[in-house]
Scaffold this motif. Structure first.
Motif, mmCIF file in Angstrom:
data_model
loop_
_atom_site.group_PDB
_atom_site.id
_atom_site.type_symbol
_atom_site.label_atom_id
_atom_site.label_comp_id
_atom_site.label_asym_id
_atom_site.label_seq_id
_atom_site.Cartn_x
_atom_site.Cartn_y
_atom_site.Cartn_z
ATOM 1 N N CYS A 111 4.637 -12.528 2.542
ATOM 2 C CA CYS A 111 4.368 -11.188 2.042
ATOM 3 C C CYS A 111 3.742 -11.339 0.665
ATOM 4 O O CYS A 111 4.120 -12.220 -0.112
ATOM 5 C CB CYS A 111 5.619 -10.327 1.981
ATOM 6 N N GLY A 112 2.757 -10.504 0.375
ATOM 7 C CA GLY A 112 2.074 -10.641 -0.901
ATOM 8 C C GLY A 112 1.497 -12.030 -1.061
ATOM 9 O O GLY A 112 0.763 -12.522 -0.195
ATOM 10 N N ARG A 143 4.339 -2.408 -2.684
ATOM 11 C CA ARG A 143 3.059 -1.708 -2.588
ATOM 12 C C ARG A 143 2.849 -1.263 -1.150
ATOM 13 O O ARG A 143 3.293 -1.939 -0.200
ATOM 14 C CB ARG A 143 1.897 -2.609 -3.009
ATOM 15 N N PRO A 144 2.158 -0.157 -0.942
ATOM 16 C CA PRO A 144 1.942 0.348 0.425
ATOM 17 C C PRO A 144 1.209 -0.632 1.324
ATOM 18 O O PRO A 144 1.376 -0.591 2.546
ATOM 19 C CB PRO A 144 1.109 1.612 0.205
ATOM 20 N N ASP A 145 0.399 -1.514 0.725
ATOM 21 C CA ASP A 145 -0.388 -2.432 1.535
ATOM 22 C C ASP A 145 0.329 -3.737 1.847
ATOM 23 O O ASP A 145 -0.232 -4.617 2.500
ATOM 24 C CB ASP A 145 -1.712 -2.753 0.828
ATOM 25 N N VAL A 146 1.578 -3.893 1.395
ATOM 26 C CA VAL A 146 2.317 -5.142 1.595
ATOM 27 C C VAL A 146 3.332 -4.977 2.718
ATOM 28 O O VAL A 146 4.158 -4.061 2.704
ATOM 29 C CB VAL A 146 3.028 -5.591 0.302
ATOM 30 N N GLN A 147 3.246 -5.873 3.693
ATOM 31 C CA GLN A 147 4.218 -5.928 4.771
ATOM 32 C C GLN A 147 4.735 -7.350 4.911
ATOM 33 O O GLN A 147 4.125 -8.301 4.410
ATOM 34 C CB GLN A 147 3.589 -5.495 6.101
ATOM 35 N N ASN A 182 5.187 -10.516 7.151
ATOM 36 C CA ASN A 182 4.433 -11.041 8.289
ATOM 37 C C ASN A 182 4.991 -12.374 8.761
ATOM 38 O O ASN A 182 5.586 -13.117 7.980
ATOM 39 C CB ASN A 182 2.962 -11.261 7.900
ATOM 40 N N PRO A 227 6.820 -3.271 8.428
ATOM 41 C CA PRO A 227 6.628 -2.435 7.236
ATOM 42 C C PRO A 227 7.857 -2.405 6.332
ATOM 43 O O PRO A 227 8.588 -1.406 6.253
ATOM 44 C CB PRO A 227 6.324 -1.061 7.834
ATOM 45 N N ASN A 244 9.191 -4.016 2.319
ATOM 46 C CA ASN A 244 8.893 -4.777 1.109
ATOM 47 C C ASN A 244 9.930 -4.445 0.044
ATOM 48 O O ASN A 244 10.975 -3.867 0.356
ATOM 49 C CB ASN A 244 7.457 -4.496 0.624
#
Length: 363
Positions: free
Chosen positions: A218-219, A234-238, A240, A295, A297
């Motif tokens: 992540c990140g 952050r909204p764009d971080v999931q 994985n 989703p 974080n």
């Protein structure tokens, strides 16, 4: 019921934990290993609910309950390819599928026994449950882009505290070549099933697993065997993970008692960097790779899997593709050395066309 090769201590331990004697095989190695009884009991408790080799009753496709499901026809006389094909950096297509439901079921490990497993998150075939068979899955409704992919895909559910976190939207499932001679790859036989990884693996076993790609990430945090302590909020971080399946088949069985030994990972050809199937598992099949995104974080201290720590990640695959469509995609994209999307189209080679139409069906 056979107890050949099982230790009495394993049998007693399993009985004391309320685990069926059918699951003793998986406890035997733990109970027979060096170490004190509390450690053995703790290990056994942590894996109750998903024990490899637990399906030793007649059910589903396994009529006699011995754990072996013969292929029909069996594939024999195959020699692993050692040839070096024309250079092709890619040889893959995608079978993107969305989450359908969750349930404490596992039709591979616990066929016919609803509620016997830890919680799983299912993708693909919407009907998958403990009673699923090749016949029940074939032609069934699916959340995969291609309606012909009625296969069942599942993995342990992920939680943050008591909240189940489900992947959103289509998840990327690659079908690619695991061997150097991508031209030797053939489609999965209908009804093939297997488990990738194990809920019982240690952190080191997870990291050294042949299917390990990048671990949890992540990140800017990569190659984690367990969940990172935190991820950027952050909204764009999931969160994985990518994990690859074995792609060499023995040609004989659609399943075996441990749900793994009929499959093997490619090996390196001596004196080269080329990958080939071992002689024991000579049939090259597509290598499945899960690329899952959850989703979640921020503070990750409460993140867990239904099977335990992050390194207990594993997944299951039960093939129920419509055979003509799967063959067309494998032949065009994998054998053809292309990097295809879910329609079998390589944007870098538009002249090669697509396999499926705009509705993801064979024309």
């Amino acid at each position: 019921m056979r107890i050949r090769g099982r230790t009495l201590s394993a049998l007693l331990l399993a009985t004391a934990l309320g685990v069926s004697a059918l699951s003793v095989d998986a406890f035997t190695a733990v109970a027979s290993a060096p170490g004190d009884a509390p450690a053995v009991q703790a290990a056994a408790r942590s894996h109750t609910g998903h024990v490899m080799g637990a399906s030793a009753l007649p059910s589903g496709d396994d009529a006699d309950g011995d754990g072996y499901i013969p292929a029909n026809p069996q594939v024999t006389g195959v020699t692993p390819s050692q040839e070096v094909p024309p250079q092709a950096y890619f040889h893959e297509f995608q079978a993107n599928c969305s989450v359908t439901h969750t349930a404490p079921d596992d039709p591979i490990v616990y066929p016919g026994r609803p509620g016997a497993s830890h919680d799983h998150t299912f993708m693909g075939n919407t009907s998958t449950n403990a009673h699923s068979t090749t016949a029940s899955l074939t032609g069934g409704p699916t959340t995969c882009n291609a309606p012909a992919d009625s296969s069942a895909y599942w993995m342990p559910s992920l939680y943050k505290g008591d909240q189940r976190i489900l992947p959103v939207g289509p998840q990327v499932i690659y079908y690619k070549s695991g061997v150097t001679d991508y031209r030797s790859v053939r489609p999965f036989p209908r009804g093939l099933r297997f488990v990738v990884g194990s809920p019982m693996q240690t952190a080191q076993e997870f990291r050294s697993h042949k299917g390990f790609v990048e671990g949890w990430e992540c990140g800017d945090s990569f190659f984690n065997v367990d969940f990172p302590a935190s991820c950027p909020s952050r909204p764009d971080v999931q969160l994985n993970i990518r994990f690859q399946a074995p792609s060499c088949w023995n040609g004989l069985y659609l399943d075996t008692p441990d749900h793994q030994s009929h499959m093997a990972y490619p090996v390196v050809k001596p004196g080269t960097n080329d990958n080939m199937c071992p002689a024991s598992h000579p049939v090259a099949l597509p290598m499945i790779e899960f690329k899952m995104a959850f989703p979640v974080n921020g503070d990750m201290s409460q993140v867990r899997l239904s099977s335990g720590r992050g390194y207990s990640f594993h997944y299951d695959f039960f093939n129920a593709w419509e055979e003509r469509t799967l063959k067309a995609l494998v032949d065009h994209c994998v054998v053809g050395g292309l990097q295809c999307d879910t329609r079998g189209y390589d944007q870098n080679h538009p002249e090669r066309g697509a396999v499926l139409n705009a509705d993801h069906r064979l024309p």
